[in-house]
Design a protein around this motif. Structure first.
Motif, mmCIF file in Angstrom:
data_model
loop_
_atom_site.group_PDB
_atom_site.id
_atom_site.type_symbol
_atom_site.label_atom_id
_atom_site.label_comp_id
_atom_site.label_asym_id
_atom_site.label_seq_id
_atom_site.Cartn_x
_atom_site.Cartn_y
_atom_site.Cartn_z
ATOM 1 N N GLY A 24 0.792 -1.223 0.000
ATOM 2 C CA GLY A 24 0.000 0.000 0.000
ATOM 3 C C GLY A 24 0.820 1.267 0.000
ATOM 4 O O GLY A 24 0.287 2.357 -0.262
ATOM 5 N N GLU A 27 1.691 4.431 -3.336
ATOM 6 C CA GLU A 27 0.557 4.559 -4.249
ATOM 7 C C GLU A 27 0.136 6.013 -4.457
ATOM 8 O O GLU A 27 -0.422 6.352 -5.496
ATOM 9 N N HIS A 28 0.410 6.852 -3.457
ATOM 10 C CA HIS A 28 0.016 8.261 -3.530
ATOM 11 C C HIS A 28 1.195 9.131 -3.140
ATOM 12 O O HIS A 28 1.735 8.993 -2.036
ATOM 13 N N TYR A 56 4.024 -4.029 -5.376
ATOM 14 C CA TYR A 56 3.411 -2.992 -4.557
ATOM 15 C C TYR A 56 3.548 -1.649 -5.263
ATOM 16 O O TYR A 56 4.667 -1.124 -5.431
ATOM 17 N N ALA A 57 2.412 -1.101 -5.675
ATOM 18 C CA ALA A 57 2.384 0.187 -6.394
ATOM 19 C C ALA A 57 3.294 0.162 -7.618
ATOM 20 O O ALA A 57 3.924 1.168 -7.953
ATOM 21 N N ASP A 58 3.361 -1.012 -8.263
ATOM 22 C CA ASP A 58 4.207 -1.162 -9.461
ATOM 23 C C ASP A 58 5.635 -0.679 -9.219
ATOM 24 O O ASP A 58 6.226 0.009 -10.055
#
Length: 275
Positions: A24, A27-28, A56-58
């Motif tokens: 996670g 991602e942002h 995870y989040a590429d």
């Protein structure tokens, strides 16, 4: 105060029983500062095992980890994972090299097959061994393997070099206690428990409220302490801010009374084995 409790890999190296997960993260962009600060705080508190993955989040989570460990790589036991779609002999090597670039390091301490896919295990392990011989990884392991998968792995000549099995383990998911956990324990292979708070669900579970009140802790801390009570278990909770990291660290000091352990086992009944 540092997290001093450790468990030992089959290779003989001791690693912290409480680490940090990163699912996670990355991602942002607006959250990256808090995520980096959280990981750094964990390192300062002795939670020096950091788990991440290319998926995870590429790769974004690996980049967050790179920022957090910058200048203190030698303190960290770094774990990353290859996606099953990349688990061919060549794919494993290529994925690892990409992860190394994102992590800005020359080695990964423990490289895992994230879960079993369609590529033959022997081919994946050949890739792991090539990486190990080249010094790009130190150890390898597996993730989300059931008993039948572990037995298939054991049938491969170098399958005994597996160092961990990373799998979900928490009060809501106790099924590994039926057979997988004893199987790994007999062979000295630690379980690396992801989702030890069940994705945050246990932090809100009312069934933990009374016991948590008695210990003066949160429900999440109680759930984490339950996982950490056993030898041969490494827990990797994810915390996106400093406050949660400190809460996780404090859970390491909780010692649950036998009567409370019995009560938790009664409340969170274990299902039958599905393997």
């Amino acid at each position: 105060m540092s997290a001093s409790r450790k468990t030992t890999l089959p290779a003989g190296e001791a690693i912290p029983v409480l680490g940090q997960g990163t699912a996670g993260m990355g991602e942002h962009s607006g959250s990256s500062r808090d995520e980096i600060a959280a990981l750094k705080t964990g390192i300062d508190l002795g939670m020096t095992l950091i788990d991440t993955a290319e998926s995870y989040a590429d790769g974004g989570a690996e980049q967050v980890v790179a920022e957090a460990i910058d200048g203190q790589r030698e303190k960290v036991f770094l774990v990353s994972k290859v996606h099953p779609h990349h688990a061919s002999r060549l794919g494993v090597v290529t994925s690892c090299e990409r992860s190394l670039r994102r992590l800005r390091t020359d080695r990964i301490d423990l490289f895992l097959l994230h879960w079993r896919g369609n590529v033959p295990l022997a081919e994946t392990i050949d890739g792991f061994e090539a990486l190990r011989s080249a010094g790009k990884i130190r150890y390898w392991g597996v993730g989300n393997f059931l008993i039948r998968d572990l037995k298939d792995l054991a049938a491969i000549p170098v399958g005994k070099l597996v160092q961990v099995n990373q799998i979900a383990y928490n009060l809501c998911r106790r099924d590994i206690e039926c057979d997988l956990l004893p199987w790994c324990r007999e062979r000295g292979v630690p379980i690396m428990a992801h989702s030890p708070i069940c994705g945050g669900h246990l932090a809100r579970d009312g069934r933990l409220a009374r016991a948590a009140e008695r210990y003066g802790c949160s429900r999440a801390q109680l759930a984490l302490a339950w996982v950490l009570r056993q030898d041969g278990i490494v827990a990797i909770p994810k915390a996106g801010n400093v406050r949660h990291v400190r809460e996780n660290r404090d859970a390491l000091d909780l010692r649950l009374a036998p009567a409370d352990l019995v009560e938790l086992v009664r409340i969170f009944a274990m299902p039958r084995s599905t393997t």
